[in-house]
Structure formats: structure tokens, C-alpha cells
Motif scaffolding. Structure first.
Motif, mmCIF file in Angstrom:
data_model
loop_
_atom_site.group_PDB
_atom_site.id
_atom_site.type_symbol
_atom_site.label_atom_id
_atom_site.label_comp_id
_atom_site.label_asym_id
_atom_site.label_seq_id
_atom_site.Cartn_x
_atom_site.Cartn_y
_atom_site.Cartn_z
ATOM 1 N N THR A 1 93.456 40.853 84.642
ATOM 2 C CA THR A 1 92.387 41.011 83.659
ATOM 3 C C THR A 1 91.058 41.082 84.403
ATOM 4 N N ALA B 1 88.958 38.920 84.538
ATOM 5 C CA ALA B 1 88.695 37.600 85.097
ATOM 6 C C ALA B 1 89.576 37.272 86.295
ATOM 7 N N SER C 1 85.982 26.513 79.062
ATOM 8 C CA SER C 1 84.755 27.195 78.627
ATOM 9 C C SER C 1 84.148 28.044 79.730
ATOM 10 N N THR D 1 85.953 31.711 79.277
ATOM 11 C CA THR D 1 86.239 32.209 77.933
ATOM 12 C C THR D 1 86.025 33.704 77.792
ATOM 13 N N ARG D 2 85.453 34.333 78.786
ATOM 14 C CA ARG D 2 85.343 35.788 78.757
ATOM 15 C C ARG D 2 86.180 36.352 79.896
ATOM 16 N N GLY D 3 86.576 37.591 79.744
ATOM 17 C CA GLY D 3 87.388 38.205 80.786
ATOM 18 C C GLY D 3 88.824 38.448 80.380
ATOM 19 N N ALA E 1 86.002 33.681 67.947
ATOM 20 C CA ALA E 1 86.556 34.030 69.262
ATOM 21 C C ALA E 1 88.082 34.144 69.185
ATOM 22 N N ARG F 1 89.177 37.219 67.277
ATOM 23 C CA ARG F 1 89.085 38.445 68.085
ATOM 24 C C ARG F 1 90.295 38.577 68.999
#
Length: 228
Positions: free
Chosen positions: A24, A26, A125, A128-130, A163, A166
């Protein structure tokens, strides 16, 4: 990707297993069974992330600091391992580049004519993106529908948890209804949306879907320009 470890006494379909990795934005996301030595890193993330997690997780007896201290982990680890070995759950740790990043569980496994379970997860936390939660959920649902032999996976989410909604939308979970005052969360009985998938909804698998959509890549893929 690897699958279930060789069957032996006390093991059930789909667990223990190592899943992934998939790539991914991340990093390399993989799943593995919890380890007793995860106590320190698990506790440090959970204590730091109380504001990030407490509004979404069911209320429990005792103070957050005590329930998420390192000394609380062995009992949780033992309980998760016991559920996995009895075939009642598929508990995994999420790793990113081989580092502890969260947990994901297929829980309340019911077999027979129903063959269903629920999905729950949390991610640090700082990560949390990626695409980590999306990739982890894709790995575990594919595994649940494959080696674990399940037919339906359900997820219940507070409407305010955009979140998580999504993440589930990216994977094709459909909303089936609303559970009124379903769980005690953060001191009150909260409504939850009910979302679900069945095997018929994912004929090619969720990991393949993410790869097709450019949201993840197989190991060894050469990336140019990153992902969405």
C-alpha cells in the motif's frame, strides 16, 4: 501470500495463519497471529491513542489505562488464541513493514447453515492514512471466505465513524440497516449501521479488487507516482 499453517490437534479452519503481504502507499501490510511479546508495543499504542479509539469501541469494565496496560495483554492474548483454536474467531495483528500497527479480528464465527461472522479492527493513529485498514480488511475477508469457509461477514459501525465507513465502502460492503441503541460505546447506547458482504459479492477476491483499482499492489511491484 501464505495461508493456514498445517493442521494439527486443536487447530481449526483458517487459524493460525499468516496473510499477505500486499503493498500500500504506507508500506507492506500483512497479518499474523498475536504474540505474547506484543504486550509492550500494543500497550504503548493503545494508551497513546485513547482519544482516537475510545469513541468507537464498546465500553468495558475498568479504566482505559488499566485495560490497556502491558500487564493486561497476556490475558487478552490467551483469550484470543483460545477463540482461534476453538474456531470461534480469526484474530490477527496488522503489521506494516513487519512492525505492529493494529489488530483485526473475524469474530463470533457461526458455522452450520449460517457460516457468518463479524469484522472488527483498529489501526494506530500514526498510520491511519495510506490504505492500511483497507488492505488488512481485504486480506482477512478473502481468507474468511476462502480457507476459513465462511459465507457472510458483517460489520457494525457508528454513523459518525466516517473513516471506517470509507474503508468498508472501498471494499464493497453494502448497508443493510440500522441497529438502534445497539452497543454501549463511550458511556451511551449508540446506533450502528449494519454493513455486510457475502461470498457472491466478491467473486475475484477483495485483494484483487484493490489491485485492479490501483489501491494496492502485489509484493515486488514497482511503484511510480504512488497510489490513491
Amino acid at each position: 501470500m501464505t495461508g493456514p499453517e498445517p493442521a494439527e490437534h486443536g487447530r481449526h479452519p483458517g487459524w493460525p495463519a499468516r496473510l499477505g503481504p500486499i503493498v500500500t502507499p504506507a508500506g507492506h501490510v500483512a497479518l499474523r497471529p498475536p504474540r505474547l511479546r506484543d504486550a509492550g508495543v500494543w500497550s504503548s499504542i493503545r494508551l497513546r491513542d485513547r482519544p482516537h479509539l475510545e469513541d468507537w469501541e464498546p465500553s468495558a469494565f475498568g479504566d482505559w489505562s488499566d485495560r490497556n496496560a502491558a500487564f493486561a495483554w497476556p490475558a487478552q492474548w490467551y483469550a484470543l488464541r483460545a477463540l482461534g483454536r476453538r474456531g470461534q474467531a480469526l484474530p490477527f495483528v496488522i503489521t506494516v513493514n513487519d512492525q505492529f500497527a493494529g489488530q483485526i479480528t473475524i469474530g463470533n464465527v457461526v458455522r452450520g447453515a449460517l457460516r457468518s461472522a463479524w469484522l472488527g479492527y483498529w489501526v494506530s493513529s500514526s498510520l491511519t492514512r495510506g490504505g492500511i485498514a483497507t488492505a488488512a480488511a481485504a486480506l482477512v475477508v478473502d481468507h474468511a471466505f476462502g480457507p476459513a469457509g465462511l459465507h457472510r461477514i458483517e460489520a457494525t459501525v457508528r454513523p459518525e465513524n466516517t473513516a471506517s465507513l470509507r474503508v468498508l465502502a472501498k471494499l464493497g460492503f453494502r448497508q443493510e440497516g440500522v441497529y438502534r441503541r445497539y452497543l454501549d460505546v463511550a458511556g451511551s447506547w449508540r446506533d450502528h449501521l449494519c454493513l455486510a458482504l457475502t461470498t457472491e459479492d466478491t467473486p475475484g477476491g477483495l485483494v484483487n479488487h484493490l489491485v485492479h483499482e490501483g489501491l494496492a499492489w502485489p509484493p515486488g511491484a514497482r511503484l511510480s507516482g504512488g497510489g490513491r
